[in-house]
Motif scaffolding. Sequence first.
Motif, PDB file in Angstrom:
ATOM      1  N   SER A   1      21.286  49.286  64.093  1.00 44.92           N
ATOM      2  CA  SER A   1      22.386  49.885  64.849  1.00 44.92           C
ATOM      3  C   SER A   1      23.431  48.835  65.181  1.00 44.92           C
ATOM      4  O   SER A   1      23.210  47.643  65.007  1.00 44.92           O
ATOM      5  CB  SER A   1      21.852  50.520  66.125  1.00 44.92           C
ATOM      6  N   ASN A   2      24.556  49.297  65.685  1.00 50.14           N
ATOM      7  CA  ASN A   2      25.651  48.441  66.125  1.00 50.14           C
ATOM      8  C   ASN A   2      26.266  47.595  65.021  1.00 50.14           C
ATOM      9  O   ASN A   2      26.675  46.473  65.256  1.00 50.14           O
ATOM     10  CB  ASN A   2      25.205  47.529  67.274  1.00 50.14           C
ATOM     11  N   VAL A   3      26.359  48.119  63.826  1.00 45.32           N
ATOM     12  CA  VAL A   3      27.002  47.396  62.733  1.00 45.32           C
ATOM     13  C   VAL A   3      28.466  47.807  62.702  1.00 45.32           C
ATOM     14  O   VAL A   3      28.791  48.993  62.638  1.00 45.32           O
ATOM     15  CB  VAL A   3      26.342  47.708  61.375  1.00 45.32           C
ATOM     16  N   SER A   4      29.359  46.826  62.761  1.00 46.41           N
ATOM     17  CA  SER A   4      30.789  47.109  62.705  1.00 46.41           C
ATOM     18  C   SER A   4      31.145  47.713  61.353  1.00 46.41           C
ATOM     19  O   SER A   4      30.554  47.365  60.330  1.00 46.41           O
ATOM     20  CB  SER A   4      31.590  45.823  62.906  1.00 46.41           C
ATOM     21  N   ASP A   5      32.128  48.616  61.353  1.00 47.53           N
ATOM     22  CA  ASP A   5      32.542  49.273  60.117  1.00 47.53           C
ATOM     23  C   ASP A   5      32.930  48.274  59.033  1.00 47.53           C
ATOM     24  O   ASP A   5      32.606  48.450  57.872  1.00 47.53           O
ATOM     25  CB  ASP A   5      33.714  50.224  60.374  1.00 47.53           C
ATOM     26  N   TRP A   6      33.618  47.184  59.414  1.00 48.54           N
ATOM     27  CA  TRP A   6      34.083  46.222  58.435  1.00 48.54           C
ATOM     28  C   TRP A   6      32.925  45.457  57.775  1.00 48.54           C
ATOM     29  O   TRP A   6      33.085  44.908  56.689  1.00 48.54           O
ATOM     30  CB  TRP A   6      35.072  45.232  59.058  1.00 48.54           C
ATOM     31  N   ALA A   7      31.752  45.435  58.402  1.00 48.70           N
ATOM     32  CA  ALA A   7      30.626  44.655  57.894  1.00 48.70           C
ATOM     33  C   ALA A   7      29.586  45.491  57.165  1.00 48.70           C
ATOM     34  O   ALA A   7      28.670  44.944  56.551  1.00 48.70           O
ATOM     35  CB  ALA A   7      29.958  43.906  59.040  1.00 48.70           C
ATOM     36  N   LYS A   8      29.706  46.809  57.201  1.00 45.58           N
ATOM     37  CA  LYS A   8      28.643  47.672  56.681  1.00 45.58           C
ATOM     38  C   LYS A   8      28.313  47.423  55.217  1.00 45.58           C
ATOM     39  O   LYS A   8      27.140  47.336  54.854  1.00 45.58           O
ATOM     40  CB  LYS A   8      28.993  49.142  56.905  1.00 45.58           C
ATOM     41  N   SER A   9      29.295  47.288  54.354  1.00 42.68           N
ATOM     42  CA  SER A   9      28.991  47.124  52.924  1.00 42.68           C
ATOM     43  C   SER A   9      28.337  45.772  52.646  1.00 42.68           C
ATOM     44  O   SER A   9      27.381  45.687  51.867  1.00 42.68           O
ATOM     45  CB  SER A   9      30.247  47.309  52.062  1.00 42.68           C
ATOM     46  N   GLU A  10      28.813  44.704  53.289  1.00 44.93           N
ATOM     47  CA  GLU A  10      28.216  43.379  53.082  1.00 44.93           C
ATOM     48  C   GLU A  10      26.785  43.333  53.601  1.00 44.93           C
ATOM     49  O   GLU A  10      25.889  42.787  52.979  1.00 44.93           O
ATOM     50  CB  GLU A  10      29.056  42.291  53.758  1.00 44.93           C
ATOM     51  N   VAL A  11      26.591  43.940  54.750  1.00 41.65           N
ATOM     52  CA  VAL A  11      25.268  43.948  55.360  1.00 41.65           C
ATOM     53  C   VAL A  11      24.304  44.790  54.530  1.00 41.65           C
ATOM     54  O   VAL A  11      23.147  44.409  54.325  1.00 41.65           O
ATOM     55  CB  VAL A  11      25.365  44.435  56.817  1.00 41.65           C
ATOM     56  N   ALA A  12      24.770  45.914  54.030  1.00 38.91           N
ATOM     57  CA  ALA A  12      23.925  46.752  53.171  1.00 38.91           C
ATOM     58  C   ALA A  12      23.520  45.988  51.915  1.00 38.91           C
ATOM     59  O   ALA A  12      22.371  46.075  51.466  1.00 38.91           O
ATOM     60  CB  ALA A  12      24.667  48.033  52.799  1.00 38.91           C
ATOM     61  N   GLU A  13      24.428  45.209  51.371  1.00 41.17           N
ATOM     62  CA  GLU A  13      24.108  44.403  50.186  1.00 41.17           C
ATOM     63  C   GLU A  13      23.087  43.322  50.515  1.00 41.17           C
ATOM     64  O   GLU A  13      22.154  43.086  49.751  1.00 41.17           O
ATOM     65  CB  GLU A  13      25.382  43.770  49.627  1.00 41.17           C
ATOM     66  N   MET A  14      23.242  42.693  51.677  1.00 36.75           N
ATOM     67  CA  MET A  14      22.276  41.675  52.093  1.00 36.75           C
ATOM     68  C   MET A  14      20.892  42.292  52.264  1.00 36.75           C
ATOM     69  O   MET A  14      19.890  41.694  51.868  1.00 36.75           O
ATOM     70  CB  MET A  14      22.735  41.012  53.387  1.00 36.75           C
ATOM     71  N   GLU A  15      20.858  43.483  52.838  1.00 37.57           N
ATOM     72  CA  GLU A  15      19.568  44.151  53.025  1.00 37.57           C
ATOM     73  C   GLU A  15      18.953  44.505  51.674  1.00 37.57           C
ATOM     74  O   GLU A  15      17.757  44.302  51.454  1.00 37.57           O
ATOM     75  CB  GLU A  15      19.722  45.401  53.875  1.00 37.57           C
ATOM     76  N   ALA A  16      19.772  45.003  50.750  1.00 41.37           N
ATOM     77  CA  ALA A  16      19.276  45.369  49.419  1.00 41.37           C
ATOM     78  C   ALA A  16      18.716  44.155  48.683  1.00 41.37           C
ATOM     79  O   ALA A  16      17.764  44.276  47.909  1.00 41.37           O
ATOM     80  CB  ALA A  16      20.394  46.012  48.604  1.00 41.37           C
ATOM     81  N   LEU A  17      19.285  42.992  48.932  1.00 40.04           N
ATOM     82  CA  LEU A  17      18.807  41.761  48.296  1.00 40.04           C
ATOM     83  C   LEU A  17      17.611  41.157  49.029  1.00 40.04           C
ATOM     84  O   LEU A  17      17.054  40.157  48.596  1.00 40.04           O
ATOM     85  CB  LEU A  17      19.943  40.732  48.226  1.00 40.04           C
ATOM     86  N   GLY A  18      17.226  41.749  50.147  1.00 43.04           N
ATOM     87  CA  GLY A  18      16.086  41.244  50.910  1.00 43.04           C
ATOM     88  C   GLY A  18      16.390  39.976  51.674  1.00 43.04           C
ATOM     89  O   GLY A  18      15.509  39.150  51.875  1.00 43.04           O
ATOM     90  N   LEU A  19      17.642  39.817  52.116  1.00 43.76           N
ATOM     91  CA  LEU A  19      18.046  38.583  52.777  1.00 43.76           C
ATOM     92  C   LEU A  19      18.098  38.679  54.291  1.00 43.76           C
ATOM     93  O   LEU A  19      18.510  37.750  54.956  1.00 43.76           O
ATOM     94  CB  LEU A  19      19.429  38.147  52.257  1.00 43.76           C
ATOM     95  N   LEU A  20      17.661  39.794  54.842  1.00 43.41           N
ATOM     96  CA  LEU A  20      17.681  39.964  56.292  1.00 43.41           C
ATOM     97  C   LEU A  20      16.265  39.886  56.853  1.00 43.41           C
ATOM     98  O   LEU A  20      15.395  40.648  56.459  1.00 43.41           O
ATOM     99  CB  LEU A  20      18.319  41.299  56.659  1.00 43.41           C
ATOM    100  N   PRO A  21      16.030  38.972  57.779  1.00 40.96           N
ATOM    101  CA  PRO A  21      14.683  38.850  58.349  1.00 40.96           C
ATOM    102  C   PRO A  21      14.379  39.995  59.315  1.00 40.96           C
ATOM    103  O   PRO A  21      15.269  40.593  59.912  1.00 40.96           O
ATOM    104  CB  PRO A  21      14.743  37.518  59.096  1.00 40.96           C
ATOM    105  N   ASP A  22      13.107  40.293  59.457  1.00 39.62           N
ATOM    106  CA  ASP A  22      12.660  41.362  60.349  1.00 39.62           C
ATOM    107  C   ASP A  22      13.055  41.112  61.801  1.00 39.62           C
ATOM    108  O   ASP A  22      13.195  42.056  62.568  1.00 39.62           O
ATOM    109  CB  ASP A  22      11.139  41.526  60.268  1.00 39.62           C
TER     110      ASP A  22
END
Length: 126
Positions: free
Chosen positions: A30-51
């Motif tokens: 939650s609380n993801v800014s609109d401008w960051a959503k696509s970059e963050v989604a890509e980071m998540e898809a690449l498995g680069l976000l820690p739990d």
Amino acid sequence: MKKQRIIRCLSALLCLCLLAGFAPAAMAYSNVSDWAKSEVAEMEALGLLPDCLLNADLSANITRGEMCKMAVEVYENLMNVEASCASGARYFTDTQEMEINFAFEQGIINGYEDQTFRPNEPLSRQ
């Protein structure tokens, strides 16, 4: 030479993380800014976000410990290694986190002169 290339790739990915606001993907977090959503989604898809960011307050600054864990996620993906390969040595007096020790062993991070890492402090641009 290979290690320098990996460090450069890691640095580039970490810069992307800074630009993305350190926020996990909007669908899972939650609380993801609109401008960051696509970059963050890509980071998540690449498995680069820690739990550790799953339940984090994404409107707050990221901590040194959270950023370190993110750096280790990137390093693990680039090098095809596991942070569980850390030697188990104790480098800092204020944390025993496996990812932090592993990052120190790989030369990704440093601590302070008083042998602390201060994992709960906000990350600075320095």
